[in-house]
Design a protein around this motif. Structure first.
Motif, PDB file in Angstrom:
ATOM      1  N   PRO A 334       0.908  -1.179   0.157  1.00  0.00           N
ATOM      2  CA  PRO A 334      -0.113  -0.134  -0.021  1.00  0.00           C
ATOM      3  C   PRO A 334       0.776   1.347   0.071  1.00  0.00           C
ATOM      4  N   SER A 335       0.345   2.431  -0.758  1.00  0.00           N
ATOM      5  CA  SER A 335       0.869   3.355  -0.840  1.00  0.00           C
ATOM      6  C   SER A 335       1.362   4.149   0.660  1.00  0.00           C
ATOM      7  N   PRO A 336       2.579   4.452   0.914  1.00  0.00           N
ATOM      8  CA  PRO A 336       3.024   5.177   2.232  1.00  0.00           C
ATOM      9  C   PRO A 336       2.425   6.556   2.418  1.00  0.00           C
ATOM     10  N   VAL A 337       1.964   7.118   1.181  1.00  0.00           N
ATOM     11  CA  VAL A 337       1.336   8.482   1.254  1.00  0.00           C
ATOM     12  C   VAL A 337      -0.091   8.228   1.744  1.00  0.00           C
ATOM     13  N   LEU A 338      -0.929   7.221   1.194  1.00  0.00           N
ATOM     14  CA  LEU A 338      -2.067   7.021   1.872  1.00  0.00           C
ATOM     15  C   LEU A 338      -2.249   6.743   3.204  1.00  0.00           C
ATOM     16  N   LEU A 339      -1.354   5.664   3.619  1.00  0.00           N
ATOM     17  CA  LEU A 339      -1.254   5.420   5.006  1.00  0.00           C
ATOM     18  C   LEU A 339      -0.852   6.654   5.766  1.00  0.00           C
ATOM     19  N   ALA A 340      -0.106   7.463   5.142  1.00  0.00           N
ATOM     20  CA  ALA A 340       0.185   8.541   6.245  1.00  0.00           C
ATOM     21  C   ALA A 340      -1.024   9.512   6.331  1.00  0.00           C
TER      22      ALA A 340
END
Length: 384
Positions: A334-340
């Protein structure tokens, strides 16, 4: 095909190709050579530098040509931090946001691994924004550099760079911004932004891949990453890519002239597209800031699907888009951006990004919105 992956790359504009063509053919000289062919190349390089400087509202000597946005980010983060550390060993911290491009994040992690830096990460809110308060909370006396992107490449959120840079200036800390996605869509006046360094990549603007620019404010010291003959005022050795520099300057000049009217037109098309998708696809989740976002990016999660399956179905219907950053190609994490942003891992894996270039039309986006409804529905039905 309807191409909606312009955040990954754009086609070379005809005007740009015409501008660079002479330097790929008859005007092939090395700009460091002291003869007529070399002089012609040096003149073209100087003109390209001046054209970039005019768009950025800086001095030509503050413009360094690179091989692209990744190199520009590396030179800014590593080069400024290392130069500051060399002058004062107590300056051993760098600040980045939780949603930076890998070119910035990995540069910071390199400093951490090999030069004893500490990396301080500023959290973002659920829309992907860094607030001045959040930035202030991580600043320490040993901070050598702050690097926070102008606009996010995955969700399109635009950061309040002017306010963040002002805070950095109050503390005497150089501020770099990755403007790779912002270029062509948002103002790039470095004086108005208040930044000390800014990165641009040509192939996001209608220039070829392999050319970029780093602006560094005049008195900001930079340790070079590429050593050799001292080209680019000692900041980046190696024979310059004259054709690429000319191409980038032409593309940036064209984009600057069109920016205000283009941004207004595409913002309207983007908002209509977003509404169409939200209205027609149950559970569709818009990611990024609802208003402070690039005109060119509409990004969604479609819970109950696989983002990759939706992409394949969209391509079958003639719509080309992506699941996020092209620089993370091949990763199924999963995208680290979306997790952030606080999005759950299983939802983040359903992400699809639609990004537009200057030629996008209302008819294309109407067809694309209909294709999204069909594609998501098909994938959900297959999963039952």
């Amino acid at each position: 095909m309807i191409f909606l992956d312009a955040a990954a790359t754009t086609p070379v504009r005809r005007e740009v190709l015409d501008a660079m063509w002479p330097y790929l053919t008859g005007e092939f000289g090395n700009p460091s050579s002291h003869h007529s062919l070399g002089d012609a190349a040096a003149t073209a390089l100087a003109a390209a530098r001046a054209a970039v400087a005019q768009v950025l509202a800086c001095r030509p000597g503050e413009v360094t040509f690179t091989s692209g946005g990744t190199e520009a980010d590396n030179l800014a983060v590593k080069g400024i931090a290392l130069a500051r550390q060399a002058a004062d060993p107590a300056l051993n911290r760098v600040v980045i946001s939780a949603v930076e491009h890998p070119a910035v994040e990995e540069s910071a992690r390199y400093l951490e691994r090999f030069h004893a830096f500490t990396v301080d990460v500023v959290p973002v809110d659920r829309s992907g924004r860094v607030t001045p308060e959040a930035l202030a909370s991580v600043l320490r006396p040993g901070t050598a550099l702050i690097s926070i992107m102008y606009a996010n490449n995955e969700v399109g959120t635009v950061q309040p760079v002017g306010r963040l840079a002002a805070l950095a200036r109050e503390r005497g800390i150089p501020f770099h911004t990755d403007a790779v996605q912002a270029a062509g869509w948002l103002p790039l006046d470095v004086k108005a932004l208040g930044v000390d360094a800014l990165s641009i990549s040509g192939h996001k603007l209608g220039a070829p891949k392999g050319c970029g620019v780093l602006f560094v404010r005049g008195r900001t010291k930079v340790e070079p990453l590429v050593h050799g003959g001292g080209q680019e005022r000692g900041r980046r050795s190696g024979t310059e890519n004259v054709a690429g520099a000319v191409a980038l300057a032409a593309a940036l000049t064209l984009a600057h002239a069109e920016q205000a009217s283009l941004a207004q037109r595409v913002t309207g098309l983007r908002d209509t597209f977003i509404r169409a998708v939200i209205d027609s696809v149950p559970g569709a989740l818009l990611t990024g800031h609802p208003v402070e976002r690039l005109p060119s990016v509409a990004s969604f999660c479609f819970p109950g699907t696989s983002g990759e399956s939706v992409l394949l179905e969209l391509e079958r219907q003639g719509v080309l888009c992506s699941s996020g950053s092209a620089c993370a190609a091949g990763s199924d994490a999963p995208s680290p951006v979306l997790l952030a942003l606080g999005i759950a891992s299983e939802v983040a894996q359903t992400a699809v990004r639609f990004s537009f270039d200057s030629s996008v039309t209302q008819a294309e986006l109407e067809l694309a919105a209909a294709a999204v409804e069909t594609a998501v529905g098909s994938v959900r039905n297959l999963g039952k």
